[in-house]
Design a protein around this motif. Sequence first.
Motif, PDB file in Angstrom:
ATOM      1  N   ARG A   1      -2.135  -4.171   2.357  1.00 18.31           N
ATOM      2  CA  ARG A   1      -1.080  -4.400   3.331  1.00 18.31           C
ATOM      3  C   ARG A   1       0.257  -4.163   2.637  1.00 18.31           C
ATOM      4  N   SER A   2       1.268  -3.813   3.420  1.00 18.72           N
ATOM      5  CA  SER A   2       2.609  -3.583   2.892  1.00 18.72           C
ATOM      6  C   SER A   2       3.643  -4.320   3.722  1.00 18.72           C
ATOM      7  N   ALA A   3       4.767  -4.608   3.094  1.00 15.95           N
ATOM      8  CA  ALA A   3       5.949  -5.139   3.775  1.00 15.95           C
ATOM      9  C   ALA A   3       7.155  -4.374   3.251  1.00 15.95           C
ATOM     10  N   LEU A   4       8.109  -4.087   4.144  1.00  9.91           N
ATOM     11  CA  LEU A   4       9.240  -3.230   3.788  1.00  9.91           C
ATOM     12  C   LEU A   4      10.520  -4.034   3.643  1.00  9.91           C
ATOM     13  N   PHE A   5      11.358  -3.583   2.702  1.00  9.95           N
ATOM     14  CA  PHE A   5      12.628  -4.236   2.394  1.00  9.95           C
ATOM     15  C   PHE A   5      13.688  -3.156   2.184  1.00  9.95           C
ATOM     16  N   SER A   6      14.816  -3.533   1.596  1.00 11.26           N
ATOM     17  CA  SER A   6      15.929  -2.588   1.505  1.00 11.26           C
ATOM     18  C   SER A   6      16.279  -2.153   0.093  1.00 11.26           C
ATOM     19  N   SER A   7      15.852  -2.899  -0.935  1.00  4.69           N
ATOM     20  CA  SER A   7      16.209  -2.545  -2.308  1.00  4.69           C
ATOM     21  C   SER A   7      15.074  -2.905  -3.244  1.00  4.69           C
ATOM     22  N   GLY A   8      15.093  -2.300  -4.424  1.00  2.00           N
ATOM     23  CA  GLY A   8      14.065  -2.596  -5.403  1.00  2.00           C
ATOM     24  C   GLY A   8      14.057  -4.047  -5.820  1.00  2.00           C
ATOM     25  N   ALA A   9      15.239  -4.621  -6.032  1.00  6.37           N
ATOM     26  CA  ALA A   9      15.315  -6.030  -6.412  1.00  6.37           C
ATOM     27  C   ALA A   9      14.716  -6.915  -5.341  1.00  6.37           C
ATOM     28  N   GLU A  10      14.977  -6.591  -4.091  1.00  6.61           N
ATOM     29  CA  GLU A  10      14.421  -7.380  -2.990  1.00  6.61           C
ATOM     30  C   GLU A  10      12.896  -7.279  -2.979  1.00  6.61           C
ATOM     31  N   ALA A  11      12.374  -6.088  -3.279  1.00  5.59           N
ATOM     32  CA  ALA A  11      10.924  -5.925  -3.328  1.00  5.59           C
ATOM     33  C   ALA A  11      10.320  -6.760  -4.451  1.00  5.59           C
TER      34      ALA A  11
ATOM     35  N   GLU B   1      11.547  -9.437  -5.876  1.00  2.26           N
ATOM     36  CA  GLU B   1      11.659 -10.853  -5.561  1.00  2.26           C
ATOM     37  C   GLU B   1      10.583 -11.275  -4.561  1.00  2.26           C
ATOM     38  N   ASN B   2      10.299 -10.432  -3.583  1.00  4.13           N
ATOM     39  CA  ASN B   2       9.263 -10.769  -2.609  1.00  4.13           C
ATOM     40  C   ASN B   2       7.875 -10.702  -3.209  1.00  4.13           C
ATOM     41  N   ALA B   3       7.659  -9.811  -4.173  1.00  6.14           N
ATOM     42  CA  ALA B   3       6.366  -9.790  -4.865  1.00  6.14           C
ATOM     43  C   ALA B   3       6.137 -11.100  -5.601  1.00  6.14           C
ATOM     44  N   VAL B   4       7.179 -11.636  -6.218  1.00  5.08           N
ATOM     45  CA  VAL B   4       7.065 -12.930  -6.900  1.00  5.08           C
ATOM     46  C   VAL B   4       6.777 -14.034  -5.884  1.00  5.08           C
ATOM     47  N   LYS B   5       7.468 -14.001  -4.740  1.00  5.80           N
ATOM     48  CA  LYS B   5       7.199 -14.989  -3.694  1.00  5.80           C
ATOM     49  C   LYS B   5       5.733 -14.961  -3.293  1.00  5.80           C
ATOM     50  N   VAL B   6       5.203 -13.769  -3.069  1.00  8.71           N
ATOM     51  CA  VAL B   6       3.803 -13.643  -2.658  1.00  8.71           C
ATOM     52  C   VAL B   6       2.886 -14.190  -3.740  1.00  8.71           C
ATOM     53  N   ALA B   7       3.146 -13.819  -4.989  1.00  9.77           N
ATOM     54  CA  ALA B   7       2.290 -14.245  -6.093  1.00  9.77           C
ATOM     55  C   ALA B   7       2.292 -15.767  -6.227  1.00  9.77           C
ATOM     56  N   ARG B   8       3.455 -16.371  -6.132  1.00 10.09           N
ATOM     57  CA  ARG B   8       3.529 -17.833  -6.247  1.00 10.09           C
ATOM     58  C   ARG B   8       2.824 -18.509  -5.073  1.00 10.09           C
ATOM     59  N   HIS B   9       3.001 -17.945  -3.898  1.00 12.25           N
ATOM     60  CA  HIS B   9       2.404 -18.549  -2.698  1.00 12.25           C
ATOM     61  C   HIS B   9       0.876 -18.519  -2.782  1.00 12.25           C
TER      62      HIS B   9
ATOM     63  N   ARG C   1      -3.084  -6.070  -2.375  1.00 12.83           N
ATOM     64  CA  ARG C   1      -4.381  -6.434  -1.825  1.00 12.83           C
ATOM     65  C   ARG C   1      -4.208  -7.164  -0.509  1.00 12.83           C
ATOM     66  N   ALA C   2      -5.018  -6.809   0.454  1.00 10.80           N
ATOM     67  CA  ALA C   2      -4.881  -7.379   1.795  1.00 10.80           C
ATOM     68  C   ALA C   2      -5.005  -8.899   1.778  1.00 10.80           C
ATOM     69  N   ASP C   3      -5.956  -9.421   0.981  1.00 12.24           N
ATOM     70  CA  ASP C   3      -6.137 -10.872   0.975  1.00 12.24           C
ATOM     71  C   ASP C   3      -4.929 -11.586   0.386  1.00 12.24           C
ATOM     72  N   VAL C   4      -4.243 -10.934  -0.554  1.00 11.57           N
ATOM     73  CA  VAL C   4      -3.052 -11.521  -1.160  1.00 11.57           C
ATOM     74  C   VAL C   4      -1.866 -11.443  -0.200  1.00 11.57           C
ATOM     75  N   MET C   5      -1.605 -10.274   0.322  1.00 11.72           N
ATOM     76  CA  MET C   5      -0.447 -10.098   1.210  1.00 11.72           C
ATOM     77  C   MET C   5      -0.598 -10.896   2.499  1.00 11.72           C
ATOM     78  N   ASP C   6      -1.818 -10.983   3.027  1.00 13.84           N
ATOM     79  CA  ASP C   6      -2.036 -11.697   4.294  1.00 13.84           C
ATOM     80  C   ASP C   6      -2.076 -13.210   4.130  1.00 13.84           C
ATOM     81  N   ALA C   7      -2.044 -13.686   2.881  1.00 11.77           N
ATOM     82  CA  ALA C   7      -2.068 -15.129   2.654  1.00 11.77           C
ATOM     83  C   ALA C   7      -0.754 -15.801   3.024  1.00 11.77           C
ATOM     84  N   VAL C   8       0.324 -15.035   3.101  1.00 13.67           N
ATOM     85  CA  VAL C   8       1.641 -15.604   3.417  1.00 13.67           C
ATOM     86  C   VAL C   8       1.743 -15.852   4.917  1.00 13.67           C
TER      87      VAL C   8
END
Length: 452
Positions: free
Chosen positions: A117-127, A129-137, A300-307
Motif C-alpha cells: 500500500r502507498s500514501a502520498l505526501f508533498s516532500s521527502g521529509a514529510e514522507a 516522518e510518516n514512515a517513522v509514524k507508521v513504524a512506531r504505530h 507492506r500492506a499489513d504494515v501500512m494498513d495497520a494505521v
Amino acid sequence: MIEQRRILATPIPGPRSQDLLERKQAAVAAGVGVGLPVHVTDGAGGILRDADGNQLIDLGSGIAVTSVGNGNARVVEAVTEQVRRFTHTCFMVTPYEPYVGVCERLNALTPGDHEKRSALFSSGAEAVENAVKVARHVTGRQAVVVFEHAYHGRTNLTMAMTAKNLPYKHRFGPFAPEVHRVPMAYPYRWPGGPQRCAEEALEVVTDRIHTLVGEENTAAVVIEPIQGEGGFVVPPPGFLPDLAQWCREHGILLVADEVQTGFCRTGDWFASDHEGVVPDLVTTAKGIAGGMPLAAVTGRADVMDAVHAGGLGGTYGGNPVACAAALAAIGSMEEDDLAGRAREIGAVLGDRLTAFAARFPQVGDVRGRGAMMAMELVADPDTKQPDAALAAAVSRGCHERGVVTLTCGTYGNVFRFLPPLSIGDDLLHEAMDVLEESFAAALAGGPGAGGS
C-alpha cells in the motif's frame, strides 16, 4: 526546445541575474541561500537558460528532481490536461483517480513482490516522518536508528535524523527524542580501509544498537541505500542485505530512504534493487514527478494498513497535478529506458572521474552508481584530510564556465553529479572538460580559479 549546447553570452552571473539577485535579497529571507546566483528562465534536456541568455550544462537536476529532463513533453502534456480539469480537491475530502494510479505504480515498482500500500505526501521529509509514524504505530516501539552522515530532511524529526549540523540543524533544537545514531558503513573512511569495512560494519552497527538502544525498543532502522547529502556514501556489498535480515530477525522495520536514489537514478528503479534488498517501507520524492512536488511512503500492506483511518494524509499530499506529472514521468522512465540510460551515464562519469583521480591526487575517492556519482577531495591522500576549500573553488570555477555543479558531504568536500537522465554524452564530456579545467585552475590559484 532549447538547443543542447553551452552558451556563455555574459559573465556568470550576468547583469539581469545580478539585478534579480538584488530583488531576491530584498524580498526573500536570508536563510534561503542559493548555490549559483543565475536566474533560470527556461530548461530542457541537460541545459538551463538564464535571464541573460547564458545556457548552462545541468549536472544537478535540481538535486535529482528533474530526472526526465526539464520540459519533458509527456509531463508537460499531462500537467496541462490536469490543470484544465481541476487543480485540487484534497484526496481526503473527495478522492480522484490520479492519486490511486500513482499508488498502483509505486506498489508495482518498489522492491518486493508482496502486497503493498502507498500514501502520498508533498516532500521527502514529510514522507520520512510518516514512515517513522507508521513504524512506531505498528511495532509499538519508539526508538529510531539512523546513521552517521545521513540526511533525511528539515522538519524537527528529520533534522534529528539528519547528521550534519551546518546548515541544517544549527541552533534549531531541541530536536525530537528517541533518535539514535550508529556508524555508517563508509568504506573510504572506515578505520583500516574498505576491506575491514566490509568485514566489520554490520557487527559494529548491530552491536551498537543492541548495547545503546535495545532491539526490543527499536521501531525502525532508516537508511539511504546510497547516502545523498552525506557524500554519496556507498556501503560495501552485502551490508544492506545483511542489515535487512538482522532487522527481520528482531521485528524491526527497515525503512529505505530512496528520496534521492529512487526512480532510475542509480541504474535500477530503486537503489535497493541492486542487491535484491526488500525494505518494509520505502520513502520516495524528488525524481518521482518530473519537478512537481510529490512524495510517498510505500510498504507492506499489513504494515501500512495497520494505521487507523485519518492517521495519514495532508491537505496537499497527492495533489492531482503532481500525480498527473508522476504518471507521465514514470511512463517516460519506462518507455525511454532511463534506468539503462543512467547506467550509460554512470559509465561515462566513472571513466572520466577515474582518469581525474589518476591525474589529481587530491581526488581521494570516486564512488557512486549510475547517474549518481561523486568524487571526494582531500588535502592529503595519505591522511584523507577533507579539502572543502578546494571543492568550493572548483565548483565556483565550473559555475563561471557555465556548468551547474553541486557539492555535498559531511565535511563539504564531495562533488556530486546528478545530471538529468535525458542529457546527451556530448554535454557530459563537455562538462567533464570544464571540470578538469576548473580543477587545474583552482590548484594553480590563478585567474579563473573560481575566486569570489
